[in-house]
Design an enzyme around this catalytic site. Sequence first.
Site, short mmCIF file in Angstrom:
data_model
loop_
_atom_site.label_atom_id
_atom_site.label_comp_id
_atom_site.label_asym_id
_atom_site.label_seq_id
_atom_site.Cartn_x
_atom_site.Cartn_y
_atom_site.Cartn_z
N GLY A 134 -40.16 -9.95 -26.96
CA GLY A 134 -39.11 -9.08 -26.48
C GLY A 134 -38.31 -8.68 -27.81
N ASN A 135 -37.94 -10.09 -28.43
CA ASN A 135 -37.07 -9.85 -29.87
C ASN A 135 -37.56 -9.35 -30.90
OD1 ASN A 135 -38.63 -12.57 -29.45
ND2 ASN A 135 -37.12 -12.95 -31.22
P1 ADP Z 1 -40.32 -13.09 -24.55
O1 ADP Z 1 -39.50 -11.71 -24.60
O2 ADP Z 1 -40.61 -13.79 -26.10
O3 ADP Z 1 -41.17 -13.16 -23.45
P2 ADP Z 1 -38.54 -14.92 -22.80
O4 ADP Z 1 -36.95 -14.71 -22.82
O5 ADP Z 1 -39.14 -14.44 -21.86
O6 ADP Z 1 -39.08 -14.32 -24.26
O7 ADP Z 1 -38.95 -16.50 -23.06
C1 ADP Z 1 -38.33 -17.21 -24.24
C2 ADP Z 1 -37.13 -18.06 -23.92
O8 ADP Z 1 -37.43 -19.07 -22.96
C3 ADP Z 1 -36.45 -18.62 -24.89
O9 ADP Z 1 -35.61 -17.93 -26.02
C4 ADP Z 1 -35.67 -19.64 -24.49
O10 ADP Z 1 -34.53 -19.31 -24.51
C5 ADP Z 1 -36.10 -19.99 -23.03
N1 ADP Z 1 -36.66 -21.42 -22.47
C6 ADP Z 1 -36.78 -21.75 -21.42
N2 ADP Z 1 -37.15 -22.95 -21.37
C7 ADP Z 1 -37.53 -23.36 -22.47
C8 ADP Z 1 -38.05 -24.45 -23.07
N3 ADP Z 1 -38.20 -25.44 -22.42
N4 ADP Z 1 -38.16 -24.51 -24.45
C9 ADP Z 1 -38.03 -23.64 -25.27
N5 ADP Z 1 -37.08 -22.45 -24.70
C10 ADP Z 1 -36.94 -22.28 -23.25
#
Ligand code: ADP
Length: 311
Positions: A11-12
Amino acid sequence: MDKQLVIALGGNALGNTPDEQKQAVLAAASHIASLVKNGYKIVIVHGNGPQVGMINLAFELAYKQNSKVSAMPFAECCAMSQGYIGFHLQNALQNAFFTQGITTHVSTAITQVIVNPHDPAFQRPTKPVGLFYTEASAREIRKERGYTFVEDSGRGFRRVVPSPEPVDIKEKGTIRCLMENGDVVIACGGGGIPVYRENGMLYSVDAVIDKDKAAAKLAEVIHADIFIILTAVPSVAINFGKKNQKWLGRITIDEAQRYIEEGHFAPGSMLPKVEAAIRFVKSGPGREAIITSLENAYKAVTEESGTIICS
Ligand code: ADP
Ligand code: MG
């Protein structure tokens, strides 16, 4: 080097508004152009959360205002988001290629993802979509259109749709053909348009397929070499956000599985990514999955960087 990559863009990489998106795709395009320049063949899968939300909202509001406007099924909203995001990505990539003297073509495949109509997910919808409603209007809409609503953390009632598993990708042959020809293909946007098969015919269904799971399935069925999930963090961590947080480099699927069991990955964000990565690696010999950030993508593919999951 003509390794085949399926890249899942988080999403970012797209932002929340059309203007943010136009800016954000420029950055995505420049990183992807570096990979193309080095001979990698690429299919891009993007998310669509904010975009499909915006499209859905526009139709809901129009319908509220004017009953001559028909309600728009969620599957159609997903198809619209694939077209709109595909256009921005296509345009940004084509411009990036032009300025770098790359002759590669880019196209977007409106993609249908086949799901099993008997998937247990259809018995319990979990994915909230669209507007918040009062209990009374939620009840009315449920009567009129058969939607399921849940109370969303005190903010009102919201429609929920099922999130079934991707079984196959209808347009896989076309996507593979374009990729082998050297084109960059944008496919399976937002996890794909969910369809099910009945007596040989395909019918759309209001559901949301997890983008990372759909991308892993696509990577599997088009026989990609590497599956890359690009998100907001450069690596996956254990003890994420805690004092003893540790970033992970190369790990095996067994290690990844153990960390899942130990609860290191958040269910709505990192867990589906690690699960999708494991599924892809298990689907064939020599397959590897990488979880990293957009900025680190080139380095992760060409050197050892980010979290690499291997068998
Ligand atoms: P996207 O939009 O790329 O699907 P998400 O926000 O759904 O992104 O998932 C990515 C986020 O997951 C990271 O930015 C981080 O904040 C979070 N996260 C949760 N658990 C972990 C972990 N164990 N290691 C790294 N990031 C994690
Ligand atoms: Mg996500």
